[in-house]
Design a protein around this motif. Structure first.
Motif, PDB file in Angstrom:
ATOM      1  N   GLN A 148     -22.600 -10.441  18.274  1.00  0.00           N
ATOM      2  CA  GLN A 148     -22.253 -10.521  16.928  1.00  0.00           C
ATOM      3  C   GLN A 148     -21.407 -11.227  16.402  1.00  0.00           C
ATOM      4  O   GLN A 148     -20.132 -11.397  16.686  1.00  0.00           O
ATOM      5  CB  GLN A 148     -22.326  -9.028  16.705  1.00  0.00           C
ATOM      6  CG  GLN A 148     -23.449  -7.796  17.314  1.00  0.00           C
ATOM      7  CD  GLN A 148     -23.008  -6.433  17.580  1.00  0.00           C
ATOM      8  OE1 GLN A 148     -23.024  -6.120  18.732  1.00  0.00           O
ATOM      9  NE2 GLN A 148     -21.693  -5.816  16.751  1.00  0.00           N
ATOM     10  N   ASP A 174     -19.220 -13.060  12.285  1.00  0.00           N
ATOM     11  CA  ASP A 174     -19.801 -12.484  11.169  1.00  0.00           C
ATOM     12  C   ASP A 174     -20.257 -12.401   9.662  1.00  0.00           C
ATOM     13  O   ASP A 174     -19.847 -11.753   8.535  1.00  0.00           O
ATOM     14  CB  ASP A 174     -17.971 -12.754  10.853  1.00  0.00           C
ATOM     15  CG  ASP A 174     -17.518 -14.038  10.487  1.00  0.00           C
ATOM     16  OD1 ASP A 174     -18.038 -14.846  10.283  1.00  0.00           O
ATOM     17  OD2 ASP A 174     -16.690 -14.381  10.211  1.00  0.00           O
ATOM     18  N   LYS A 175     -21.236 -13.933  10.427  1.00  0.00           N
ATOM     19  CA  LYS A 175     -22.314 -13.801   9.414  1.00  0.00           C
ATOM     20  C   LYS A 175     -23.810 -13.019   9.937  1.00  0.00           C
ATOM     21  O   LYS A 175     -24.561 -13.485   9.365  1.00  0.00           O
ATOM     22  CB  LYS A 175     -22.713 -15.416   9.489  1.00  0.00           C
ATOM     23  CG  LYS A 175     -21.264 -15.533   8.921  1.00  0.00           C
ATOM     24  CD  LYS A 175     -21.300 -17.651   8.123  1.00  0.00           C
ATOM     25  CE  LYS A 175     -19.993 -17.884   7.723  1.00  0.00           C
ATOM     26  NZ  LYS A 175     -20.129 -19.206   7.122  1.00  0.00           N
ATOM     27  N   GLY A 176     -23.698 -12.638  10.960  1.00  0.00           N
ATOM     28  CA  GLY A 176     -25.212 -11.385  12.059  1.00  0.00           C
ATOM     29  C   GLY A 176     -25.322 -11.813  12.455  1.00  0.00           C
ATOM     30  O   GLY A 176     -24.069 -11.747  13.742  1.00  0.00           O
ATOM     31  N   ASN A 231     -26.207 -11.547   7.674  1.00  0.00           N
ATOM     32  CA  ASN A 231     -26.095 -10.909   6.820  1.00  0.00           C
ATOM     33  C   ASN A 231     -26.528 -11.234   5.523  1.00  0.00           C
ATOM     34  O   ASN A 231     -26.929 -10.107   4.521  1.00  0.00           O
ATOM     35  CB  ASN A 231     -24.650 -10.827   6.691  1.00  0.00           C
ATOM     36  CG  ASN A 231     -23.902 -10.501   7.883  1.00  0.00           C
ATOM     37  OD1 ASN A 231     -24.473  -9.722   8.982  1.00  0.00           O
ATOM     38  ND2 ASN A 231     -22.431 -10.670   8.149  1.00  0.00           N
TER      39      ASN A 231
END
Length: 324
Positions: A239, A241-243, A262
């Motif tokens: 995981q 912060d963009k996907g 995301n």
């Protein structure tokens, strides 16, 4: 490469099932008096050139590379003999049962100017290499969770007091060494060395039958779950912060992954399932050894060393038969 195979277990049979696609110059196999019939049958079925029941005789032959596919506690003594004879050595996972043993083998290989490799197929799988190349698309990594839980066919025996090597602390058994090692190699190859390692294990008769390895990478955290006393759907997630990326097979068997970003974009990365998972690593091993590619061999051995160090640190935190 003329390969000398030690053993007749499941992993050897897996390799032999795809051996016709590998450009070996010759093959030999070592059995024991107890496995003589099986050894000769395998040699006949897969057109193996030479059959041995005496290890020294194999080491005295023109075999140039030894593949140690024996129980974990036998990796070190058989590999060290081969290295001392100037043979290249490929060792099944886990490469040794301790970092001390591994360092001894590394020194022997350096002294003989031969190549030492761990047969950890993850690093050569097309799906894993693709995931490495795509990893930056999901941004800064935040959480990594890997779960490889497989109820062992030998667990019932273990609970009844019949101890096979996979559950024998004196023979390098346990969930961390036998199954979670794959998760650790996956992580070590992608992210390198963590800042801290802790292993929380379910212990029975001084052996870890399941457990969670928690790795602190500072900016992100990782949990590696391995179990031989229970089972669950195999799902691994990275995981960012963009996907995120999801794998739905054990990481040593991965044939693809799904990436979901995301912004709503998603993609499936799938690779040919027809080839055996061991084919890719042995194609690489043949190239590395035939061309004496010491640089690649050293890089791969660095990952094996890191995984061994994480295992040893984790076993100490869980008191898995390792002295503090």
């Amino acid at each position: 490469m003329k390969l000398g195979i030690l053993g007749t277990g499941m992993i050897v049979k897996d390799l032999l099932s795809t051996v016709h696609k590998l450009p070996f110059s010759g093959l030999a196999i070592l059995g024991t008096p107890q496995t003589e019939e099986e050894t000769r049958e395998l040699a006949a079925r897969y057109h193996i050139d030479d059959t041995y029941f005496d290890y020294q005789a194999m080491l005295d032959s023109d075999v140039d590379t030894i593949y140690v596919a024996l129980p974990n506690h036998l990796h070190f003594p058989f590999a060290s003999q081969a290295l001392q004879k100037g043979k290249h050595v490929i060792i099944e996972k886990p490469i040794t049962t301790s970092v001390e043993e591994l360092n001894t083998l590394k020194n022997l290989a350096t002294g003989q100017n031969v190549i030492l490799l761990e047969a950890m197929n993850i690093h050569y799988l097309p799906a894993y290499l693709s995931l490495q190349s795509q990893l930056s698309r999901i941004g800064k990594i935040k959480l990594v969770t890997l779960n490889y839980s497989q109820y062992s066919s030998r667990y019932d025996d273990f609970m009844a007091g019949i101890v096979h090597p996979a559950f024998d602390v004196k023979k390098g058994g346990g969930a961390l060494m036998d199954i979670n090692v794959y998760n650790l190699h996956f992580v070590a190859g992608l992210f390198g060395e963590p800042q801290a390692v802790n292993y929380f294990a379910n212990m029975h008769n001084n052996i870890d039958t399941s457990g969670m390895m928690v790795l602190d990478y500072g900016d992100f955290k990782c949990v590696c779950i391995g179990a031989k006393d229970c089972k669950a759907p195999t799902t691994s997630l990275i995981q960012g912060d963009k996907g995120n990326m999801q794998i739905t097979l054990p990481v040593n068997q991965m044939t693809g992954f799904e990436m979901a970003l995301n912004n709503g974009d998603s993609a499936q990365f799938a690779f040919d399932r027809r080839e055996h998972r061991l084919l890719y690593e042995f194609l690489a091993f043949i190239r590395i050894i035939d061309t004496l590619d010491y640089q690649t061999a050293a890089r791969q051995l660095d990952v094996s060393t890191l995984a061994a160090q994480m295992i040893e640190m984790g076993k100490k935190t869980a008191d898995c038969g390792v002295k503090q």
